[in-house]
Each structure stands twice: as structure tokens, then as C-alpha cells.
Design a protein around this motif. Sequence first.
Motif, PDB file in Angstrom:
ATOM      1  N   GLY A  47       0.787  -1.339   0.006  1.00  0.00           N
ATOM      2  CA  GLY A  47      -0.134  -0.150   0.044  1.00  0.00           C
ATOM      3  C   GLY A  47       0.840   1.305   0.056  1.00  0.00           C
ATOM      4  O   GLY A  47       0.126   2.331  -0.105  1.00  0.00           O
ATOM      5  N   GLN A  48       1.930   1.070   0.209  1.00  0.00           N
ATOM      6  CA  GLN A  48       2.978   2.302   0.251  1.00  0.00           C
ATOM      7  C   GLN A  48       3.118   2.671  -1.221  1.00  0.00           C
ATOM      8  O   GLN A  48       3.518   2.305  -1.979  1.00  0.00           O
ATOM      9  N   GLN A  49       2.896   4.195  -1.453  1.00  0.00           N
ATOM     10  CA  GLN A  49       3.188   4.828  -2.586  1.00  0.00           C
ATOM     11  C   GLN A  49       4.715   5.324  -2.956  1.00  0.00           C
ATOM     12  O   GLN A  49       5.159   5.676  -2.089  1.00  0.00           O
ATOM     13  N   VAL A  50       5.278   4.663  -4.055  1.00  0.00           N
ATOM     14  CA  VAL A  50       6.341   4.919  -4.067  1.00  0.00           C
ATOM     15  C   VAL A  50       6.846   5.772  -5.731  1.00  0.00           C
ATOM     16  O   VAL A  50       6.102   5.616  -6.539  1.00  0.00           O
ATOM     17  N   LEU A  51       8.068   6.169  -5.863  1.00  0.00           N
ATOM     18  CA  LEU A  51       8.367   6.887  -7.126  1.00  0.00           C
ATOM     19  C   LEU A  51       9.533   6.164  -7.353  1.00  0.00           C
ATOM     20  O   LEU A  51      10.529   5.861  -6.550  1.00  0.00           O
ATOM     21  N   PHE A  52       9.812   5.667  -8.860  1.00  0.00           N
ATOM     22  CA  PHE A  52      10.931   4.892  -9.256  1.00  0.00           C
ATOM     23  C   PHE A  52      10.927   5.188 -10.653  1.00  0.00           C
ATOM     24  O   PHE A  52      10.397   5.669 -11.325  1.00  0.00           O
ATOM     25  N   ASN A  53      12.403   4.438 -11.044  1.00  0.00           N
ATOM     26  CA  ASN A  53      12.821   4.276 -12.311  1.00  0.00           C
ATOM     27  C   ASN A  53      12.484   3.006 -12.723  1.00  0.00           C
ATOM     28  O   ASN A  53      12.628   2.036 -12.148  1.00  0.00           O
ATOM     29  N   LEU A  54      11.939   2.954 -14.089  1.00  0.00           N
ATOM     30  CA  LEU A  54      11.769   1.555 -14.629  1.00  0.00           C
ATOM     31  C   LEU A  54      12.589   1.183 -15.647  1.00  0.00           C
ATOM     32  O   LEU A  54      12.783   1.806 -16.701  1.00  0.00           O
ATOM     33  N   ASP A  55      13.113  -0.101 -15.478  1.00  0.00           N
ATOM     34  CA  ASP A  55      14.081  -0.663 -16.548  1.00  0.00           C
ATOM     35  C   ASP A  55      13.341  -1.952 -17.155  1.00  0.00           C
ATOM     36  O   ASP A  55      13.193  -2.657 -16.500  1.00  0.00           O
ATOM     37  N   GLU A  56      13.243  -1.692 -18.571  1.00  0.00           N
ATOM     38  CA  GLU A  56      12.457  -2.771 -19.202  1.00  0.00           C
ATOM     39  C   GLU A  56      13.540  -3.793 -19.991  1.00  0.00           C
ATOM     40  O   GLU A  56      14.364  -3.232 -20.867  1.00  0.00           O
ATOM     41  N   ARG A  57      13.430  -4.916 -19.659  1.00  0.00           N
ATOM     42  CA  ARG A  57      14.471  -5.850 -20.405  1.00  0.00           C
ATOM     43  C   ARG A  57      13.432  -7.066 -21.198  1.00  0.00           C
ATOM     44  O   ARG A  57      13.261  -8.123 -20.318  1.00  0.00           O
ATOM     45  N   PRO A  58      13.177  -6.750 -22.389  1.00  0.00           N
ATOM     46  CA  PRO A  58      12.113  -7.617 -22.814  1.00  0.00           C
ATOM     47  C   PRO A  58      12.624  -9.288 -23.121  1.00  0.00           C
ATOM     48  O   PRO A  58      11.902  -9.978 -23.279  1.00  0.00           O
ATOM     49  N   ASN A  59      13.998  -9.238 -23.152  1.00  0.00           N
ATOM     50  CA  ASN A  59      14.595 -10.544 -23.461  1.00  0.00           C
ATOM     51  C   ASN A  59      14.396 -11.265 -22.137  1.00  0.00           C
ATOM     52  O   ASN A  59      14.625 -12.854 -22.217  1.00  0.00           O
ATOM     53  N   LEU A  60      13.794 -11.009 -20.805  1.00  0.00           N
ATOM     54  CA  LEU A  60      13.841 -11.607 -19.838  1.00  0.00           C
ATOM     55  C   LEU A  60      12.225 -12.245 -19.740  1.00  0.00           C
ATOM     56  O   LEU A  60      11.278 -11.461 -19.834  1.00  0.00           O
ATOM     57  N   ASN A  61      12.035 -13.328 -19.311  1.00  0.00           N
ATOM     58  CA  ASN A  61      10.637 -13.814 -19.184  1.00  0.00           C
ATOM     59  C   ASN A  61      10.391 -13.381 -17.794  1.00  0.00           C
ATOM     60  O   ASN A  61       9.250 -12.935 -17.773  1.00  0.00           O
ATOM     61  N   GLU A  62      10.914 -13.438 -16.683  1.00  0.00           N
ATOM     62  CA  GLU A  62      10.516 -13.140 -15.386  1.00  0.00           C
ATOM     63  C   GLU A  62      11.561 -11.857 -15.157  1.00  0.00           C
ATOM     64  O   GLU A  62      12.547 -11.727 -15.633  1.00  0.00           O
ATOM     65  N   GLN A  63      10.693 -11.033 -14.327  1.00  0.00           N
ATOM     66  CA  GLN A  63      11.604  -9.895 -14.023  1.00  0.00           C
ATOM     67  C   GLN A  63      11.783  -8.986 -15.074  1.00  0.00           C
ATOM     68  O   GLN A  63      12.777  -8.109 -14.931  1.00  0.00           O
ATOM     69  N   SER A  64      11.085  -8.939 -16.073  1.00  0.00           N
ATOM     70  CA  SER A  64      11.533  -7.980 -17.248  1.00  0.00           C
ATOM     71  C   SER A  64      11.238  -6.686 -16.957  1.00  0.00           C
ATOM     72  O   SER A  64      11.783  -5.777 -17.860  1.00  0.00           O
ATOM     73  N   ARG A  65      10.448  -6.264 -16.095  1.00  0.00           N
ATOM     74  CA  ARG A  65      10.319  -4.644 -15.704  1.00  0.00           C
ATOM     75  C   ARG A  65      10.492  -4.722 -14.263  1.00  0.00           C
ATOM     76  O   ARG A  65      10.148  -5.222 -13.186  1.00  0.00           O
ATOM     77  N   ARG A  66      11.804  -3.904 -14.228  1.00  0.00           N
ATOM     78  CA  ARG A  66      12.578  -3.951 -12.894  1.00  0.00           C
ATOM     79  C   ARG A  66      12.585  -2.430 -12.303  1.00  0.00           C
ATOM     80  O   ARG A  66      12.758  -1.563 -13.149  1.00  0.00           O
ATOM     81  N   ALA A  67      12.424  -2.227 -11.273  1.00  0.00           N
ATOM     82  CA  ALA A  67      12.230  -0.997 -10.509  1.00  0.00           C
ATOM     83  C   ALA A  67      13.822  -0.648 -10.140  1.00  0.00           C
ATOM     84  O   ALA A  67      14.459  -1.615  -9.430  1.00  0.00           O
ATOM     85  N   SER A  68      14.033   0.561 -10.069  1.00  0.00           N
ATOM     86  CA  SER A  68      15.475   0.995  -9.693  1.00  0.00           C
ATOM     87  C   SER A  68      15.056   2.490  -9.119  1.00  0.00           C
ATOM     88  O   SER A  68      14.285   2.980  -9.419  1.00  0.00           O
ATOM     89  N   ASN A  69      16.269   2.878  -8.081  1.00  0.00           N
ATOM     90  CA  ASN A  69      16.202   4.017  -7.647  1.00  0.00           C
ATOM     91  C   ASN A  69      14.645   4.468  -7.072  1.00  0.00           C
ATOM     92  O   ASN A  69      14.045   5.412  -7.171  1.00  0.00           O
ATOM     93  N   VAL A  70      14.266   3.277  -6.196  1.00  0.00           N
ATOM     94  CA  VAL A  70      12.892   3.313  -5.548  1.00  0.00           C
ATOM     95  C   VAL A  70      13.146   4.236  -4.221  1.00  0.00           C
ATOM     96  O   VAL A  70      13.732   3.844  -3.436  1.00  0.00           O
ATOM     97  N   ARG A  71      12.135   5.064  -4.238  1.00  0.00           N
ATOM     98  CA  ARG A  71      11.793   5.850  -2.971  1.00  0.00           C
ATOM     99  C   ARG A  71      10.248   6.158  -2.700  1.00  0.00           C
ATOM    100  O   ARG A  71       9.477   6.176  -3.574  1.00  0.00           O
ATOM    101  N   LEU A  72      10.263   6.494  -1.262  1.00  0.00           N
ATOM    102  CA  LEU A  72       8.843   6.867  -1.119  1.00  0.00           C
ATOM    103  C   LEU A  72       8.537   8.059  -1.395  1.00  0.00           C
ATOM    104  O   LEU A  72       9.387   8.938  -1.281  1.00  0.00           O
ATOM    105  N   THR A  73       7.284   8.456  -1.621  1.00  0.00           N
ATOM    106  CA  THR A  73       6.642   9.543  -2.092  1.00  0.00           C
ATOM    107  C   THR A  73       6.451  10.506  -0.891  1.00  0.00           C
ATOM    108  O   THR A  73       6.461   9.796   0.209  1.00  0.00           O
ATOM    109  N   MET A  74       6.238  11.470  -0.869  1.00  0.00           N
ATOM    110  CA  MET A  74       6.237  12.650   0.240  1.00  0.00           C
ATOM    111  C   MET A  74       5.016  12.125   1.187  1.00  0.00           C
ATOM    112  O   MET A  74       5.076  12.479   2.377  1.00  0.00           O
ATOM    113  N   GLU A  75       3.965  11.575   0.348  1.00  0.00           N
ATOM    114  CA  GLU A  75       2.921  10.946   0.997  1.00  0.00           C
ATOM    115  C   GLU A  75       3.308  10.092   2.174  1.00  0.00           C
ATOM    116  O   GLU A  75       2.547   9.856   3.347  1.00  0.00           O
TER     117      GLU A  75
END
Length: 77
Positions: A47-75
Motif C-alpha cells: 500500500g505504500q506509494q513509491v516513485l521509481f525508475n523503470l528498466d525494461e528488459r524484454p529479453n527476460l521472461n521473469e522480472q523483465s520490468r525492474r524498478a530502480s532508484n525506488v523511494r517513498l513519495t512525500m505522502e
Amino acid sequence: MRYDIIGVCKVFYEEEGWGWISVEGEDDVWVHFSSIQMDAFKSLSSGQQVLFNLDERPNLNEQSRRASNVRLTMENE
């Protein structure tokens, strides 16, 4: 790479150090504790709201969409 995406922690398995972030209208995004930007123990709660960068790696079956630089929003600070 896409930057500054807002999402909500769907689930985070603290004992394993990974989880999933939901993004409205998109597939879920995999997150690893090493990508979380915070002091001390790095974890997220459902339920926590986060802000992040999205690294997409379509060549991977699992975890092809990975979050990086994840931080909590001001909320959540």
C-alpha cells in the motif's frame, strides 16, 4: 529506461528481499531491496506509494520490468 513513475507496493517479501509494485494500467514491476533508497533496513509495505525508475528488459521472461532508484513519495515520509 523510464523515470519518476508513481506506483504502489503490491507485496514485499521482507525475508527474501523482493516484491512487486503495481502501476495503474500496466504490468506489475519487480523490485529488489538493493534498489530501495532509504537509510537503515530497506523494505516496503503493501500500500505504500513509491516513485521509481523503470528498466525494461524484454529479453527476460521473469522480472523483465525492474524498478530502480525506488523511494517513498512525500505522502509516505
